[in-house]
Motif scaffolding. Structure first.
Motif, PDB file in Angstrom:
ATOM      1  N   ALA A  27       0.815  -1.218   0.000  1.00 37.42           N
ATOM      2  CA  ALA A  27       0.000   0.000   0.000  1.00 37.42           C
ATOM      3  C   ALA A  27       0.847   1.265   0.000  1.00 37.42           C
ATOM      4  N   ALA A  28       2.170   1.114  -0.235  1.00 40.69           N
ATOM      5  CA  ALA A  28       3.050   2.282  -0.181  1.00 40.69           C
ATOM      6  C   ALA A  28       2.682   3.292  -1.259  1.00 40.69           C
ATOM      7  N   VAL A  29       2.650   4.581  -0.876  1.00 36.60           N
ATOM      8  CA  VAL A  29       2.384   5.656  -1.818  1.00 36.60           C
ATOM      9  C   VAL A  29       3.720   6.082  -2.416  1.00 36.60           C
ATOM     10  N   LYS A  30       3.779   6.145  -3.737  1.00 32.85           N
ATOM     11  CA  LYS A  30       5.042   6.439  -4.398  1.00 32.85           C
ATOM     12  C   LYS A  30       4.972   7.756  -5.160  1.00 32.85           C
ATOM     13  N   SER A  31       6.141   8.336  -5.341  1.00 34.65           N
ATOM     14  CA  SER A  31       6.260   9.561  -6.120  1.00 34.65           C
ATOM     15  C   SER A  31       7.129   9.279  -7.340  1.00 34.65           C
ATOM     16  N   LEU A  32       6.843   9.987  -8.433  1.00 37.72           N
ATOM     17  CA  LEU A  32       7.610   9.822  -9.659  1.00 37.72           C
ATOM     18  C   LEU A  32       8.776  10.809  -9.675  1.00 37.72           C
ATOM     19  N   VAL A  33       9.986  10.275  -9.862  1.00 37.93           N
ATOM     20  CA  VAL A  33      11.183  11.099 -10.008  1.00 37.93           C
ATOM     21  C   VAL A  33      11.662  10.980 -11.456  1.00 37.93           C
ATOM     22  N   LEU A  56       9.203   5.947  -6.360  1.00 40.93           N
ATOM     23  CA  LEU A  56       9.823   5.709  -5.062  1.00 40.93           C
ATOM     24  C   LEU A  56       8.893   6.148  -3.936  1.00 40.93           C
ATOM     25  N   PRO A  57       8.873   5.412  -2.819  1.00 36.88           N
ATOM     26  CA  PRO A  57       8.090   5.828  -1.658  1.00 36.88           C
ATOM     27  C   PRO A  57       8.759   7.006  -0.954  1.00 36.88           C
ATOM     28  N   PRO A  58       8.053   7.680  -0.051  1.00 40.62           N
ATOM     29  CA  PRO A  58       8.642   8.811   0.666  1.00 40.62           C
ATOM     30  C   PRO A  58       9.939   8.418   1.363  1.00 40.62           C
ATOM     31  N   GLY A  59      10.879   9.347   1.397  1.00 38.82           N
ATOM     32  CA  GLY A  59      12.157   9.084   2.038  1.00 38.82           C
ATOM     33  C   GLY A  59      13.239   9.985   1.480  1.00 38.82           C
ATOM     34  N   THR A  60      14.459   9.778   1.948  1.00 38.19           N
ATOM     35  CA  THR A  60      15.616  10.552   1.504  1.00 38.19           C
ATOM     36  C   THR A  60      16.506   9.656   0.669  1.00 38.19           C
ATOM     37  N   ARG A  90       8.195  13.528  -0.725  1.00 37.70           N
ATOM     38  CA  ARG A  90       7.048  13.670   0.190  1.00 37.70           C
ATOM     39  C   ARG A  90       5.741  13.544  -0.595  1.00 37.70           C
ATOM     40  N   ASN A  91       5.615  12.438  -1.325  1.00 40.35           N
ATOM     41  CA  ASN A  91       4.381  12.140  -2.069  1.00 40.35           C
ATOM     42  C   ASN A  91       4.083  13.149  -3.186  1.00 40.35           C
TER      43      ASN A  91
END
Length: 278
Positions: free
Chosen positions: A27-33, A79-83, A102-103
């Protein structure tokens, strides 16, 4: 002579695929880089030759973890939220950037401080065959012009991508003492082409019973400097080797007998070096 780097064809996909995307659970929310790169000072997009890596940075002091990798010029990572650490390799040059997700999508363009080098070799006006020439690239360290080896055994025509800076080129023709050194500078965003002019020739060694006669098989040859230092040893009827321009002493051993003669190598003048057994 430096000139703009040659254009290349983009290899990026039309649609942004996931590239080894990590999962923090179903269920991880991911962001597009979206990652791309340009060359320093020219703002020129790099369209091939890039290797992208994405490392996740932990907060507990753990080593960075490789999460994704791509060879596309413009790469897309989910990628999911993180550094993370976004890293781009371009030959021997690289660039990196720390990013925090951050989403929300991110569009990152890294600047790579790189140029390219291409080397050829000649004897006078004649190109040296690719199979007979190699060169190495060194980065000067302090007063040592050959302080750190960057590239070994490259061939003429190879396109070597390097960080901007000064380098020492060591060019080797054949496998004996025909070695030339040149210093040059690679500029960001440009192709630097260098031609190394060797002063050497190919000689064929022979032990014969008369001038122009048939060579004795199984002869052991030694090529020395006038001071007695051994340059090369070979066994055979007529071994060939490349020697730098200069004066030499040839010793031939056959059937328990030893024969010697002095000879001179003139640049570009290939010839037979005979010793008459008498």
């Amino acid at each position: 002579m430096a000139q703009p780097l040659p254009p290349t064809t983009a290899t990026s996909p039309a649609a942004p695929p996931a590239a080894m995307a990590p999962l923090d659970g179903p269920a991880a929310v991911k962001s597009l880089v979206t990652a791309s790169a340009t060359l320093t000072t020219r703002d020129t997009p790099i369209r091939s030759g890039l290797i992208w890596r994405v490392y996740r940075l932990g907060s507990d002091g753990a080593p960075p973890e490789l999460m994704a990798r791509s060879n596309d010029a413009t790469s897309h990572f989910e990628l999911p939220p993180g550094t993370y650490m976004l890293h781009a390799s371009y030959g021997f040059a690289s660039a990196m950037r720390r990013i925090t997700l951050r989403n929300t999508p991110l569009d990152e363009t890294l600047t790579v401080n790189a140029g390219a080098l291409k080397v050829a070799g000649t004897i006078g006006d004649i190109a040296i065959p690719v199979s007979k020439l190699t060169f190495s690239v060194y980065l000067p360290v302090g007063n040592d012009a050959e302080g750190r080896l960057v590239v070994a055994d490259a061939k003429p025509g190879d396109l070597i991508r390097l960080p901007e800076g000064s380098y020492r080129i060591v060019s080797t023709y054949g496998d004996t003492n025909a070695i030339m050194r040149s210093d040059l500078r690679v500029e960001a965003g440009k192709l630097t082409e260098a031609t190394v002019n060797h002063r050497a020739a190919t000689v064929t060694l022979k032990l014969v019973n008369a001038a122009g006669g048939e060579a004795f098989a199984g002869t052991a040859f030694s090529v020395l400097t006038p001071g007695g230092d051994v340059i090369r040893e070979a066994i055979g009827a007529f071994p060939s080797l490349v020697l730098a321009e200069g004066d030499y002493v040839l010793i031939a051993r056959h059937d328990g007998q030893v024969y010697t003669r002095e000879f001179k190598v003139d640049s570009g003048l290939d010839k037979d070096i005979e010793i008459v057994a008498r």
